[in-house]
Write a protein that holds these residues in place. Sequence first.
Motif, short mmCIF file in Angstrom:
data_model
loop_
_atom_site.label_atom_id
_atom_site.label_comp_id
_atom_site.label_asym_id
_atom_site.label_seq_id
_atom_site.Cartn_x
_atom_site.Cartn_y
_atom_site.Cartn_z
N LEU A 1 51.84 -5.69 -26.37
CA LEU A 1 50.94 -5.75 -27.47
C LEU A 1 50.78 -6.91 -28.18
O LEU A 1 49.51 -7.44 -28.56
N LEU A 2 51.36 -7.72 -27.94
CA LEU A 2 51.45 -9.02 -28.51
C LEU A 2 50.46 -10.02 -27.77
O LEU A 2 49.51 -10.51 -28.28
N PHE A 3 50.69 -9.95 -26.41
CA PHE A 3 49.79 -10.58 -25.43
C PHE A 3 48.16 -10.26 -25.78
O PHE A 3 47.37 -10.74 -25.84
N LEU A 4 47.96 -8.85 -25.76
CA LEU A 4 46.64 -8.12 -25.87
C LEU A 4 46.18 -8.49 -27.18
O LEU A 4 44.76 -8.64 -27.48
N SER A 5 46.90 -8.32 -28.25
CA SER A 5 46.25 -8.77 -29.42
C SER A 5 45.86 -10.22 -29.60
O SER A 5 44.84 -10.40 -30.12
N GLY A 6 46.62 -10.98 -28.93
CA GLY A 6 46.03 -12.55 -28.89
C GLY A 6 44.66 -12.33 -28.05
O GLY A 6 43.87 -13.43 -28.43
N VAL A 7 44.80 -11.65 -26.87
CA VAL A 7 43.41 -11.58 -25.85
C VAL A 7 42.24 -10.93 -26.79
O VAL A 7 41.09 -11.68 -26.65
#
Length: 215
Positions: free
Chosen positions: A47-53
């Motif tokens: 979730l954190l990684f995709l929010s950054g993406v």
Amino acid sequence: MDQIIAFFQTLLDSEDIIRTGGLVLITLIVFVENGIFFGFFLPGDYLLFLSGVFAGIKLLNVPLWLLLTCVFAAAVLGSLTGYLTGYYFGGRIKNRPDSLFFKQKYIENTREAFIKYGNSALIVSRFLPIVRTFAPLLAGLIHMPPRFFMLYNVIGGAIWVITLVGGGFFFGERFPGIVHYVQYIIFFFLAVTTFTVVKGYLNARKEKKAEVNPD
């Protein structure tokens, strides 16, 4: 019943969370997943990684500094809530029977992480699903001094958020086509998570057998 199932499917779908709930829902889920014991099943790392993406390609239209600040605050305050829960209600938790959202083995697995890594388990656990949720709880349960807990809580939260959100933002900004491979990113994180949890479980079993049957 269909509405309940759809609700939980939405909670487990990081892409849907980011697209429909935006920053508010991301922040809420990070808070719950980091310290409320029944939130262990919620998405964390990816979730954190995709929010950054999504922030990097502007599908999530918020500045990076605001995304980092909100997620970091949610991670730290969520863990603090877990710590205070363990500190003041630890006795009830230790005697709590297993249920759909809670099993005593989660506490035991987290305890083993503390034995292996010491207080720095609060930093390491940020990257370990389930353990991430229960580590603050156990820290409170064993009455870790608040100043030490907050030190490791802040450091661990900063490393976790900057690494995953910042890394996602970098890839999203530099390689916007990555959005077409979201499902593979999720599968990658799930594979890493599964490997880490299974490896930890097998190592714990091996160590227990060695204690019971020393050479």
